[in-house]
Design a protein around this motif. Sequence first.
Motif, short mmCIF file in Angstrom:
data_model
loop_
_atom_site.label_atom_id
_atom_site.label_comp_id
_atom_site.label_asym_id
_atom_site.label_seq_id
_atom_site.Cartn_x
_atom_site.Cartn_y
_atom_site.Cartn_z
N LYS A 192 -18.29 5.46 4.83
CA LYS A 192 -18.82 5.11 3.51
C LYS A 192 -20.05 5.96 3.16
CE LYS A 192 -17.35 0.33 3.20
NZ LYS A 192 -17.56 -0.82 4.04
N LYS B 78 -3.42 9.53 4.83
CA LYS B 78 -3.41 8.08 4.59
C LYS B 78 -2.17 7.41 5.16
CE LYS B 78 -6.61 7.80 0.82
NZ LYS B 78 -6.97 7.12 -0.43
N GLU C 248 -10.68 6.66 5.26
CA GLU C 248 -11.88 7.49 5.06
C GLU C 248 -13.11 6.65 4.72
OE1 GLU C 248 -9.42 7.28 2.97
OE2 GLU C 248 -10.21 7.04 0.94
N ARG C 249 -12.90 5.38 4.32
CA ARG C 249 -14.04 4.56 3.94
C ARG C 249 -14.07 3.24 4.71
NH1 ARG C 249 -13.63 3.72 -2.11
NH2 ARG C 249 -11.58 4.64 -1.86
N TYR D 182 0.82 -1.22 0.00
CA TYR D 182 0.00 0.00 0.00
C TYR D 182 0.85 1.26 0.00
CZ TYR D 182 -4.31 -2.58 0.36
OH TYR D 182 -5.36 -3.38 0.07
N HIS E 182 -15.34 3.49 -6.82
CA HIS E 182 -15.87 4.81 -7.17
C HIS E 182 -16.96 4.74 -8.23
CE1 HIS E 182 -12.62 6.33 -4.77
NE2 HIS E 182 -13.07 7.55 -4.92
N ASN F 234 -9.86 5.51 -8.94
CA ASN F 234 -9.60 4.38 -8.01
C ASN F 234 -10.78 3.42 -7.94
OD1 ASN F 234 -7.44 5.98 -7.52
ND2 ASN F 234 -7.60 5.92 -5.31
N HIS G 46 -9.64 11.20 -7.00
CA HIS G 46 -9.52 9.73 -6.97
C HIS G 46 -10.64 8.98 -7.69
CE1 HIS G 46 -6.53 10.49 -3.85
NE2 HIS G 46 -7.42 11.26 -3.27
N TYR H 280 -11.34 13.92 4.66
CA TYR H 280 -11.40 13.50 3.26
C TYR H 280 -12.49 14.23 2.48
CZ TYR H 280 -11.20 10.45 -0.79
OH TYR H 280 -11.07 9.99 -2.06
N HIS I 60 -5.78 0.91 5.22
CA HIS I 60 -5.19 1.71 4.14
C HIS I 60 -6.14 2.76 3.55
CE1 HIS I 60 -7.06 -1.59 1.94
NE2 HIS I 60 -7.17 -0.73 0.96
N ASP I 61 -7.44 2.59 3.70
CA ASP I 61 -8.37 3.62 3.27
C ASP I 61 -9.20 4.10 4.45
OD1 ASP I 61 -7.95 4.21 0.62
OD2 ASP I 61 -9.21 2.58 -0.14
N LYS J 213 0.49 4.13 -2.73
CA LYS J 213 0.24 5.54 -2.41
C LYS J 213 1.28 6.43 -3.09
CE LYS J 213 -1.29 4.41 2.05
NZ LYS J 213 -0.83 4.37 3.42
#
Lengths: 110, 206
Positions: free
Chosen positions: B23, B91, B16-17, A17, A82, A79, A76, B179, B13-14, A21
């Motif tokens: 979400k 992040k 914000e979600r 990761y 989305h 990604n 993003h 975010y 790793h994410d 990034k």
Amino acid sequence: MVDQNYSTNQTEKDLFYKEKKKEEMKHQVVTFAMMIIFTLIAFGIVMADVSKMFTIPIIIVLAIVQVGFQFFYFMHMSNEGHTWPVTMIFSGIFAAFLTVLALTTIVWWG
Amino acid sequence: MADELLKSTNLPHDPERATLEGKNKFLGFWFFLGGETVLFASLFGTYLALKNSHLDGVPASELFGLGLVFIMTMILLTSSLTSVYAMYHMKNNAPKKMMLWLGITVLLGLSFLGLEIYEFNHYVNDYGHGFTTSAFSSAFYALVGFHGAHVAFGLGWFILLMVRNWKRGINLYNAPKFYIASLYWHFIDVVWVFIFTVVYLMGVVG
């Protein structure tokens, strides 16, 4: 043993990761450079004072491309995960297009 | 348990979600941005329909100067990049660096807003281009002013988030907040790209 496996997996995952990034950051810096270049071209064409029929379509196309970069890289939208954001923004753009079209053509009846 | 998890600084790793709330915020905010697109489109459409109706007032081609608009554009584009940096550090779970970049973003936003106020003031006092001067001036101030109001709101949003979370670090509870504020800031930049093209550049071309 199990613990060790878990932690090596975890470090590999973290590394993956981290790398991802960094890669993304590179795309974003390139995006920024492109946006600056498009802006310079748009201002340049207007200052060069060439034909209006030539200038207006070009600066509008430059704006659309620039906004595409902004949406897909800065925000993003390229990604994974989305699908809904893309759907919502494109629905918005579709309604926006109709709105602008209606308002700019309606003046011809005046 | 849930509270501990939310306040943990060991982030996925994410971040914000990673939670349902995150979400939901993410989806809801994109839905809002779709609506904002249409809202701004109606103001752009109005402006395009009325831009030649300047009555006795100054026409667009004599009013706008490219120098100031160019500087404002560069400031706002750069602030978009600095908020990208802030999210990169978010992040990577580096709250101090994130705050630093958010701070730079706020400073750039403030200078943009300052220049816009100077610009409007200049139009009103030196050109007699007030809000009610003509259909053109009303449409112009409605569109560009509405964007300026978004910038002001975005700045207030960033400042509040920074003050509230100054010593809290980054966790699953506040990561979605940072975010979506940065998404909002990018969207403001998107709108400005169309404003400088459609209002200023096309105005100068005539």
